[in-house]
Write a protein that holds these residues in place. Structure first.
Motif, PDB file in Angstrom:
ATOM      1  N   LEU A  20       1.722  11.881  22.363  1.00 42.38           N
ATOM      2  CA  LEU A  20       2.706  12.346  21.391  1.00 42.38           C
ATOM      3  C   LEU A  20       3.999  11.556  21.552  1.00 42.38           C
ATOM      4  O   LEU A  20       4.456  11.327  22.670  1.00 42.38           O
ATOM      5  CB  LEU A  20       2.970  13.835  21.619  1.00 42.38           C
ATOM      6  CG  LEU A  20       3.973  14.522  20.713  1.00 42.38           C
ATOM      7  CD1 LEU A  20       3.388  14.713  19.312  1.00 42.38           C
ATOM      8  CD2 LEU A  20       4.365  15.872  21.292  1.00 42.38           C
ATOM      9  N   SER A  21       4.565  11.096  20.432  1.00 42.79           N
ATOM     10  CA  SER A  21       5.862  10.418  20.491  1.00 42.79           C
ATOM     11  C   SER A  21       6.964  11.444  20.321  1.00 42.79           C
ATOM     12  O   SER A  21       6.788  12.426  19.610  1.00 42.79           O
ATOM     13  CB  SER A  21       5.973   9.378  19.381  1.00 42.79           C
ATOM     14  OG  SER A  21       4.873   8.514  19.425  1.00 42.79           O
ATOM     15  N   LYS A  43       7.192  15.921  28.155  1.00 44.84           N
ATOM     16  CA  LYS A  43       6.739  14.794  28.981  1.00 44.84           C
ATOM     17  C   LYS A  43       5.215  14.786  29.069  1.00 44.84           C
ATOM     18  O   LYS A  43       4.561  13.762  28.871  1.00 44.84           O
ATOM     19  CB  LYS A  43       7.358  14.945  30.384  1.00 44.84           C
ATOM     20  CG  LYS A  43       7.147  13.762  31.280  1.00 44.84           C
ATOM     21  CD  LYS A  43       8.142  12.656  30.932  1.00 44.84           C
ATOM     22  CE  LYS A  43       7.724  11.349  31.599  1.00 44.84           C
ATOM     23  NZ  LYS A  43       8.383  10.200  30.934  1.00 44.84           N
ATOM     24  N   GLN A  44       4.682  15.994  29.334  1.00 43.34           N
ATOM     25  CA  GLN A  44       3.237  16.147  29.478  1.00 43.34           C
ATOM     26  C   GLN A  44       2.528  15.767  28.179  1.00 43.34           C
ATOM     27  O   GLN A  44       1.533  15.052  28.189  1.00 43.34           O
ATOM     28  CB  GLN A  44       2.940  17.604  29.841  1.00 43.34           C
ATOM     29  CG  GLN A  44       1.555  17.816  30.397  1.00 43.34           C
ATOM     30  CD  GLN A  44       1.340  19.283  30.743  1.00 43.34           C
ATOM     31  OE1 GLN A  44       2.271  20.100  30.662  1.00 43.34           O
ATOM     32  NE2 GLN A  44       0.131  19.617  31.129  1.00 43.34           N
ATOM     33  N   LEU A  45       3.056  16.266  27.047  1.00 39.66           N
ATOM     34  CA  LEU A  45       2.439  15.982  25.749  1.00 39.66           C
ATOM     35  C   LEU A  45       2.437  14.488  25.461  1.00 39.66           C
ATOM     36  O   LEU A  45       1.473  13.944  24.935  1.00 39.66           O
ATOM     37  CB  LEU A  45       3.176  16.728  24.637  1.00 39.66           C
ATOM     38  CG  LEU A  45       2.936  18.236  24.567  1.00 39.66           C
ATOM     39  CD1 LEU A  45       3.904  18.883  23.583  1.00 39.66           C
ATOM     40  CD2 LEU A  45       1.500  18.543  24.184  1.00 39.66           C
ATOM     41  N   SER A  46       3.552  13.812  25.835  1.00 37.21           N
ATOM     42  CA  SER A  46       3.628  12.379  25.530  1.00 37.21           C
ATOM     43  C   SER A  46       2.679  11.590  26.423  1.00 37.21           C
ATOM     44  O   SER A  46       2.049  10.638  25.986  1.00 37.21           O
ATOM     45  CB  SER A  46       5.064  11.870  25.666  1.00 37.21           C
ATOM     46  OG  SER A  46       5.401  11.696  27.024  1.00 37.21           O
ATOM     47  N   GLU A  64       5.719   7.425  23.377  1.00 35.49           N
ATOM     48  CA  GLU A  64       7.049   7.129  23.919  1.00 35.49           C
ATOM     49  C   GLU A  64       7.959   8.352  23.785  1.00 35.49           C
ATOM     50  O   GLU A  64       7.925   9.061  22.789  1.00 35.49           O
ATOM     51  CB  GLU A  64       7.661   5.942  23.168  1.00 35.49           C
ATOM     52  CG  GLU A  64       8.956   5.455  23.806  1.00 35.49           C
ATOM     53  CD  GLU A  64       9.512   4.226  23.078  1.00 35.49           C
ATOM     54  OE1 GLU A  64      10.348   3.540  23.676  1.00 35.49           O
ATOM     55  OE2 GLU A  64       9.117   3.979  21.930  1.00 35.49           O
ATOM     56  N   PHE A  65       8.726   8.588  24.814  1.00 36.93           N
ATOM     57  CA  PHE A  65       9.674   9.712  24.829  1.00 36.93           C
ATOM     58  C   PHE A  65      11.071   9.103  24.794  1.00 36.93           C
ATOM     59  O   PHE A  65      11.581   8.646  25.810  1.00 36.93           O
ATOM     60  CB  PHE A  65       9.446  10.545  26.100  1.00 36.93           C
ATOM     61  CG  PHE A  65      10.188  11.858  26.128  1.00 36.93           C
ATOM     62  CD1 PHE A  65      11.145  12.180  25.163  1.00 36.93           C
ATOM     63  CD2 PHE A  65       9.915  12.782  27.137  1.00 36.93           C
ATOM     64  CE1 PHE A  65      11.814  13.381  25.209  1.00 36.93           C
ATOM     65  CE2 PHE A  65      10.588  14.004  27.189  1.00 36.93           C
ATOM     66  CZ  PHE A  65      11.539  14.296  26.213  1.00 36.93           C
ATOM     67  N   ALA A  66      11.677   9.060  23.594  1.00 35.46           N
ATOM     68  CA  ALA A  66      12.987   8.425  23.458  1.00 35.46           C
ATOM     69  C   ALA A  66      14.046   9.476  23.203  1.00 35.46           C
ATOM     70  O   ALA A  66      13.783  10.495  22.577  1.00 35.46           O
ATOM     71  CB  ALA A  66      12.958   7.424  22.314  1.00 35.46           C
TER      72      ALA A  66
END
Ligand SMILES: Nc1ncnc2c1ncn2[C@@H]1O[C@H](COP(=O)(O)OP(=O)(O)OP(=O)(O)O)[C@@H](O)[C@H]1O
Ligand SMILES: [Mg+2]
Lengths: 420, 224
Positions: B196-197, B188-191, B34-36
């Motif tokens: 990856l969070s 974004k790509q990593l998540s 999750e990208f928060a």
């Protein structure tokens, strides 16, 4: 450990980028250790020389027959006066022989004692030196020259000629340097020796003796035991003194007491005879260590200050390291190892400088009448001093680094990160 | 969906100079991948919250879980290890060891973790620098690069141990829009690709709008 390597690398980088501060701190240690090594090598060298001077030529136990009044007067022995108060005026010593009764069996007995390195006879006699019209009072001592050389470094005091030459010559004499000068005599010359009784003997000078103490050199000469016995017209068992050298100097006091009781002779041990000498040694050692420790404490405070400053300057780095996962212990280790590196580098340099300086002192000429065997300043290069010196450096830098590094360990990274 | 980070009833007070209740009953979760983003007025407690979540600040009430494991009350050694292995942190201001080279700065957390050989670590570090377009400054000293470059070096450093979560306190605050977009795309790509969070504090509305979720803070509380 990989971790330790990373941490050491950080410590090293800090030290290298702050090379001036590092150098100042290290030089403090260098100075402290360098002066410790120089001082201690020189001081103990001096002590050793004085030890040699006094201890090596002084017998550990000197046995002789003291002329003194009898402790018990005949009236004390007479039973009818037992319960009375007897007063005897003007007691004089009984004319007694100076010779030690049964000297040869005593010497044999002592030489069998495992604590004894050697017991050797001497005959001390007062004589007059006669050369032409000059007549000088003096002492002639009969010695067993080869044993004196072996046990009491007698060779060091034969400044001209050789001990062997005396051994080989039944009519030879080792003349005191002062006597020789006064009478303008030299090796190969003859000197007449007169006993108190008036008998005159010609002796050949085979060497000159110099102890360094003018009062002695002006009167003292040596000849073989046999020669002196012949001069005095005494038998082969005529001995006035016995000198004992022990393997361990600590045995001197009990053995001297035992000899006094057993043989009813006077036995003086070296400790009693040279009590003030040991005090001097102790005080010189005390001064050496007091000065060195003071210097190291000063150096320690230097390190303490510089590490404190370093930590203050490196607050950011400490916070970052902690934020990216280095623990408080790791951070403490960084500063501890910096202190230890400073200590090790400064200490090693100090050892080198101390070594160099003491060598330099050891090569300076130091010639004095009083010490015929010494030509340069005495230096004692005991490897233990270097081990102690280095440990000193490490311990003092450890102590100096401990508090600042503890502080670094406790630094709260959030406070630093917010502070910017 | 697996929960990576969970805060339960977090309260924090500053006692000096006056008693100040800075975080009030914070509850939220961040899931894997999750990208928060966190938004809120200046001074509402975003940085304070992030320091707690990153385990650096232990002076709080409530419970904190990472990978369903209770973090609160763990020993300092353990917290250091967790920060090293699982959390990548990008500060509000760029924090680098100024006497070390850029490359060394990036490699440092991995050297501390010591799970890989030095050669591997170096290779990975250069790879991260390359993704962030700053490969060419690898050998420069950290004190000799620009602010934007420093921030990207800090991001590379946060990525080096392939953490479970990245926390950023305005990680793009010093970047121009092009580099800011680049960093966003990398995140974004990593998540998406590696699960990856990310939990990122930002004042940039455009940046926040593109993330999976916006956590809105106000006056020490989570508003939604
Ligand atoms: N050490 C401290 N002692 C007392 N109060 C503090 C301390 N640190 C921060 N504060 C206060 O806590 C509040 C929250 O600070 P914080 O840094 O978390 O804000 P922020 O939301 O990150 O703001 P910004 O967006 O400007 O970075 C602020 O009002 C601040 O004044
Ligand atoms: Mg903030």
């Amino acid at each position: 450990m990989v971790n330790k390597k990373v941490i050491l690398n950080i410590a090293k980088t800090h030290l290298v980028t702050k090379i001036k501060q590092t150098a100042t701190a290290a030089l403090g240690v260098t100075f402290g250790i360098g002066s410790y090594i120089t001082l201690v090598c020189f001081m103990t060298g001096l002590n050793g020389m004085l030890d040699d001077l006094i201890l090596n030529q002084t017998p550990h136990i000197h046995i002789f027959n003291e002329i003194e009044p009898s402790k018990k007067q005949p009236t004390d022995l007479y039973f009818e006066f037992q319960n009375t108060l007897n007063i005897v005026h003007s007691i004089k010593p009984k004319q007694s022989q100076k010779r030690i009764h049964n000297a040869l069996p005593i010497i044999n007995y002592l030489n069998k004692d495992p604590k004894v390195k050697g017991a050797i006879p001497q005959i001390k006699e007062q004589i007059f030196y006669i050369a032409g019209s000059i007549e000088l009072g003096g002492n002639l001592t009969g010695i067993d020259i080869l044993q004196e050389v072996e046990l009491f470094n007698f060779k060091d005091y034969v400044v001209k000629g050789s001990p062997q030459a005396l051994k080989n010559n039944d009519n030879g004499i080792l003349l005191g340097a002062g006597v020789a000068e006064k009478m303008s005599l030299d090796i190969g010359d003859r000197v007449q020796v007169s006993t108190i009784k008036g008998d005159v003997f010609p002796l050949k000078i085979v060497g000159l003796y110099q102890s360094g103490i003018a009062d002695i050199d002006n009167i003292q000469s040596f000849a073989n035991v046999k020669t002196v016995q012949r001069i005095l017209g005494q038998a082969e068992n005529y001995i006035t003194d016995i000198n004992v050298k022990l393997f361990n100097i600590e045995d001197a006091i009990p053995l001297a007491q035992k000899i006094e009781q057993q043989f009813q002779l006077k036995a003086i041990d070296i400790k009693t005879a040279n009590a003030q000498f040991e005090t001097g040694t102790t005080i010189r050692n005390l001064i050496t260590y007091a000065v060195s420790i003071t210097l190291l404490i000063v150096a320690g405070f230097g390190i303490y200050n510089i590490l404190n400053m370093m930590i203050y300057e490196k607050m950011n780095d400490i916070a970052i390291l902690k934020a990216i996962g280095f623990s408080g212990k790791d951070v403490q280790f960084i500063f501890m190892s910096q202190a230890m590196i400073i200590g090790a580098v400064g200490g090693s340099l100090g050892l080198l400088i101390g070594f160099g300086l003491s060598h330099l002192i050891g090569s300076l000429p130091f010639e004095t009448e009083a010490l015929p065997t010494i030509s340069t300043y005495p230096i004692n290069h005991n490897p233990w001093f270097y081990i102690i010196g280095f440990s000193f450096a490490m311990i003092s830098t450890f102590l100096a680094g401990y508090l600042p590094s503890k502080k670094a360990k406790k630094i709260d990274p959030v406070r630093i990160i917010r502070g910017q | 969906m697996k929960t990576i980070l969970e805060a339960r009833n977090i309260n924090k007070y500053f006692r000096k100079p006056v008693l100040f209740h800075v975080l009030k009953d914070i509850n939220f979760k961040v899931n894997q991948g999750e990208f928060a983003s966190i938004m809120g007025k200046s001074g509402c407690g975003k940085s304070t919250l992030l320091y707690i979540l990153s385990t650096m600040d232990t002076g709080y009430e409530g419970d904190l879980y990472l990978n369903t494991e209770l973090i609160t009350g763990q020993e300092n050694e353990k917290l250091s290890y967790i920060r090293n292995k699982h959390i990548g942190f990008v500060f509000q201001f760029h924090y680098l060891l100024s006497e070390f080279s850029v490359l060394e700065n990036v490699m440092l957390p991995a050297k501390k973790l010591a799970e890989k050989s030095i050669e591997e670590i170096e290779y990975n570090a250069i790879e991260k620098l390359r993704i962030l377009n700053i490969e060419h400054i690898a050998k420069k000293r950290a004190s000799q690069i620009s602010g934007g470059e420093k921030q990207r070096v800090a991001i590379a450093r946060a990525l080096i141990n392939n953490p479970t979560i990245i926390m950023g306190d305005e990680p793009t605050g010093n970047l121009d829009s092009q580099n800011s977009d680049n960093v966003f795309n990398i995140f974004k790509q990593l998540s998406e690709e590696q699960g990856l969070s990310l939990l990122v504090v930002t004042h940039d509305q455009d940046f926040a709008d593109k993330t999976d979720r916006i956590i809105q803070m106000g006056d020490g509380r989570i508003i939604n």
